[in-house]
Each structure stands twice: as C-alpha cells, then as structure tokens.
Design a protein around this motif. Structure first.
Motif, PDB file in Angstrom:
ATOM      1  N   THR A  79       0.852  -1.189   0.000  1.00 42.55           N
ATOM      2  CA  THR A  79       0.000   0.000   0.000  1.00 42.55           C
ATOM      3  C   THR A  79       0.885   1.234   0.000  1.00 42.55           C
ATOM      4  N   GLN A  80       0.585   2.143  -0.907  1.00 40.14           N
ATOM      5  CA  GLN A  80       1.349   3.387  -0.962  1.00 40.14           C
ATOM      6  C   GLN A  80       0.572   4.463  -0.224  1.00 40.14           C
ATOM      7  N   ILE A  81       1.295   5.245   0.541  1.00 43.82           N
ATOM      8  CA  ILE A  81       0.691   6.320   1.308  1.00 43.82           C
ATOM      9  C   ILE A  81       1.205   7.629   0.734  1.00 43.82           C
ATOM     10  N   ALA A  82       0.263   8.538   0.485  1.00 45.58           N
ATOM     11  CA  ALA A  82       0.655   9.840  -0.051  1.00 45.58           C
ATOM     12  C   ALA A  82       1.374  10.631   1.034  1.00 45.58           C
ATOM     13  N   VAL A  83       2.534  11.152   0.662  1.00 38.18           N
ATOM     14  CA  VAL A  83       3.342  11.913   1.609  1.00 38.18           C
ATOM     15  C   VAL A  83       3.583  13.298   1.029  1.00 38.18           C
ATOM     16  N   VAL A  84       3.361  14.287   1.852  1.00 31.83           N
ATOM     17  CA  VAL A  84       3.626  15.659   1.430  1.00 31.83           C
ATOM     18  C   VAL A  84       5.023  16.014   1.903  1.00 31.83           C
ATOM     19  N   SER A  85       5.849  16.493   0.991  1.00 27.25           N
ATOM     20  CA  SER A  85       7.216  16.835   1.361  1.00 27.25           C
ATOM     21  C   SER A  85       7.226  18.060   2.259  1.00 27.25           C
ATOM     22  N   SER A  87       9.102  20.621   2.152  1.00 25.28           N
ATOM     23  CA  SER A  87       9.291  21.870   1.406  1.00 25.28           C
ATOM     24  C   SER A  87       7.968  22.338   0.806  1.00 25.28           C
ATOM     25  N   ALA A  88       7.114  21.416   0.335  1.00 27.47           N
ATOM     26  CA  ALA A  88       5.819  21.809  -0.221  1.00 27.47           C
ATOM     27  C   ALA A  88       4.906  22.314   0.880  1.00 27.47           C
ATOM     28  N   GLU A  89       5.004  21.726   2.054  1.00 30.32           N
ATOM     29  CA  GLU A  89       4.142  22.158   3.152  1.00 30.32           C
ATOM     30  C   GLU A  89       4.537  23.548   3.632  1.00 30.32           C
ATOM     31  N   ALA A  90       5.818  23.858   3.577  1.00 33.69           N
ATOM     32  CA  ALA A  90       6.263  25.176   4.015  1.00 33.69           C
ATOM     33  C   ALA A  90       5.859  26.244   3.022  1.00 33.69           C
ATOM     34  N   ALA A  91       5.694  25.920   1.732  1.00 26.85           N
ATOM     35  CA  ALA A  91       5.359  26.907   0.724  1.00 26.85           C
ATOM     36  C   ALA A  91       3.881  27.293   0.776  1.00 26.85           C
ATOM     37  N   VAL A  92       3.022  26.394   1.181  1.00 23.82           N
ATOM     38  CA  VAL A  92       1.596  26.703   1.205  1.00 23.82           C
ATOM     39  C   VAL A  92       1.239  27.341   2.527  1.00 23.82           C
ATOM     40  N   GLY A  93       0.067  27.995   2.547  1.00 23.00           N
ATOM     41  CA  GLY A  93      -0.383  28.645   3.775  1.00 23.00           C
ATOM     42  C   GLY A  93      -0.888  27.628   4.775  1.00 23.00           C
ATOM     43  N   GLU A  94      -1.222  28.128   5.931  1.00 25.53           N
ATOM     44  CA  GLU A  94      -1.677  27.237   7.012  1.00 25.53           C
ATOM     45  C   GLU A  94      -3.006  26.569   6.667  1.00 25.53           C
ATOM     46  N   ALA A  95      -3.903  27.308   6.033  1.00 24.31           N
ATOM     47  CA  ALA A  95      -5.203  26.740   5.661  1.00 24.31           C
ATOM     48  C   ALA A  95      -5.050  25.672   4.578  1.00 24.31           C
ATOM     49  N   GLU A  96      -4.139  25.912   3.635  1.00 23.95           N
ATOM     50  CA  GLU A  96      -3.921  24.933   2.576  1.00 23.95           C
ATOM     51  C   GLU A  96      -3.255  23.667   3.138  1.00 23.95           C
ATOM     52  N   ALA A  97      -2.382  23.815   4.121  1.00 28.49           N
ATOM     53  CA  ALA A  97      -1.756  22.651   4.756  1.00 28.49           C
ATOM     54  C   ALA A  97      -2.812  21.830   5.488  1.00 28.49           C
ATOM     55  N   PHE A  98      -3.740  22.519   6.149  1.00 29.11           N
ATOM     56  CA  PHE A  98      -4.826  21.822   6.825  1.00 29.11           C
ATOM     57  C   PHE A  98      -5.674  21.057   5.812  1.00 29.11           C
ATOM     58  N   ALA A  99      -5.959  21.704   4.663  1.00 28.83           N
ATOM     59  CA  ALA A  99      -6.777  21.054   3.634  1.00 28.83           C
ATOM     60  C   ALA A  99      -6.045  19.864   3.029  1.00 28.83           C
ATOM     61  N   LEU A 100      -4.727  19.946   2.867  1.00 27.60           N
ATOM     62  CA  LEU A 100      -3.967  18.828   2.332  1.00 27.60           C
ATOM     63  C   LEU A 100      -4.029  17.611   3.250  1.00 27.60           C
ATOM     64  N   VAL A 101      -4.024  17.852   4.543  1.00 30.04           N
ATOM     65  CA  VAL A 101      -3.997  16.748   5.493  1.00 30.04           C
ATOM     66  C   VAL A 101      -5.387  16.183   5.724  1.00 30.04           C
ATOM     67  N   PHE A 102      -6.401  17.048   5.872  1.00 30.30           N
ATOM     68  CA  PHE A 102      -7.708  16.583   6.301  1.00 30.30           C
ATOM     69  C   PHE A 102      -8.747  16.446   5.190  1.00 30.30           C
TER      70      PHE A 102
END
Length: 112
Positions: A79-85, A87-102
């Motif tokens: 099973t492959q799990i999507a992982v956010v790097s 560096s990509a998490e630092a480039a997006v805003g806090e709301a976008e990071a929340f949306a990526l995770v949840f």
C-alpha cells in the motif's frame, strides 16, 4: 478482681482432655494389607514415543511447507501512502496545509 475460670472453659485443659481421649480404630492389620495384591510398576516401553514423534514432525513439515508455499500467493500488494514533502508544506499557507492533510481522497469519499 477476676474470678478463676473453671477448668472446663480453660483452653489448655480442653486440649489436654482431647489429647488424653482414646482413639478408636487405631490398630492397623498389617497382615491383611500385605495379603492384598500389590500394584507393580508397568514395564518401561523404550521407544514407544518414536512413532508419535515421527508423525508430529511430518505434520509440522507439511504445515510449514504449505504456509511457505501459499504465503506469496495470498500476500496483499504493498500500500502506498501519499506523503507531502516538508518543502511543499512550508510553501503553502496554514489553511492549505490543513486542507492537504484533512481533505479525504476520492477513494475515501466513495467509502464515506
């Protein structure tokens, strides 16, 4: 002032009476016991466990061989799990990071 207790209520006196009482049936008839058939130890059977040990080892070989043979056939794909790097998490805003995770994926949406 305490009065002396009568000997009937004194514990030591009661124990002395009990110890002095005659015991009924204290005789043992040794001749009657020796006349009874005696239990003898069974002769040792050397090697009686060998067939059972051979059967158990054969069953173990068959079970382990079957388990090893079928383990690749029924193995689930990795099973492959999507992982956010990071560096990509630092480039997006806090709301976008929340949306990526949840935010659920399409497969999760179908499941829901």
């Amino acid at each position: 002032m305490t009065a002396a207790q009568p000997p009937e209520t004194d514990l030591d006196a009661l124990f002395a009476q009990w110890a002095a009482a005659p015991v009924a049936g204290a005789s043992v008839d040794v001749a009657a016991i020796l006349a009874l058939p005696q239990e003898r130890a069974a002769p040792a059977r050397v090697g009686a466990w060998r067939p059972a040990l051979m059967a158990a080892s054969l069953a173990l070989v068959v079970a382990v061989g079957g388990w090893i043979g079928f383990s690749d056939r029924f193995a689930s794909p990795p099973t492959q799990i999507a992982v956010v790097s990071p560096s990509a998490e630092a480039a997006v805003g806090e709301a976008e990071a929340f949306a990526l995770v949840f935010t659920p994926t399409a497969a999760e949406e179908d499941l829901i």
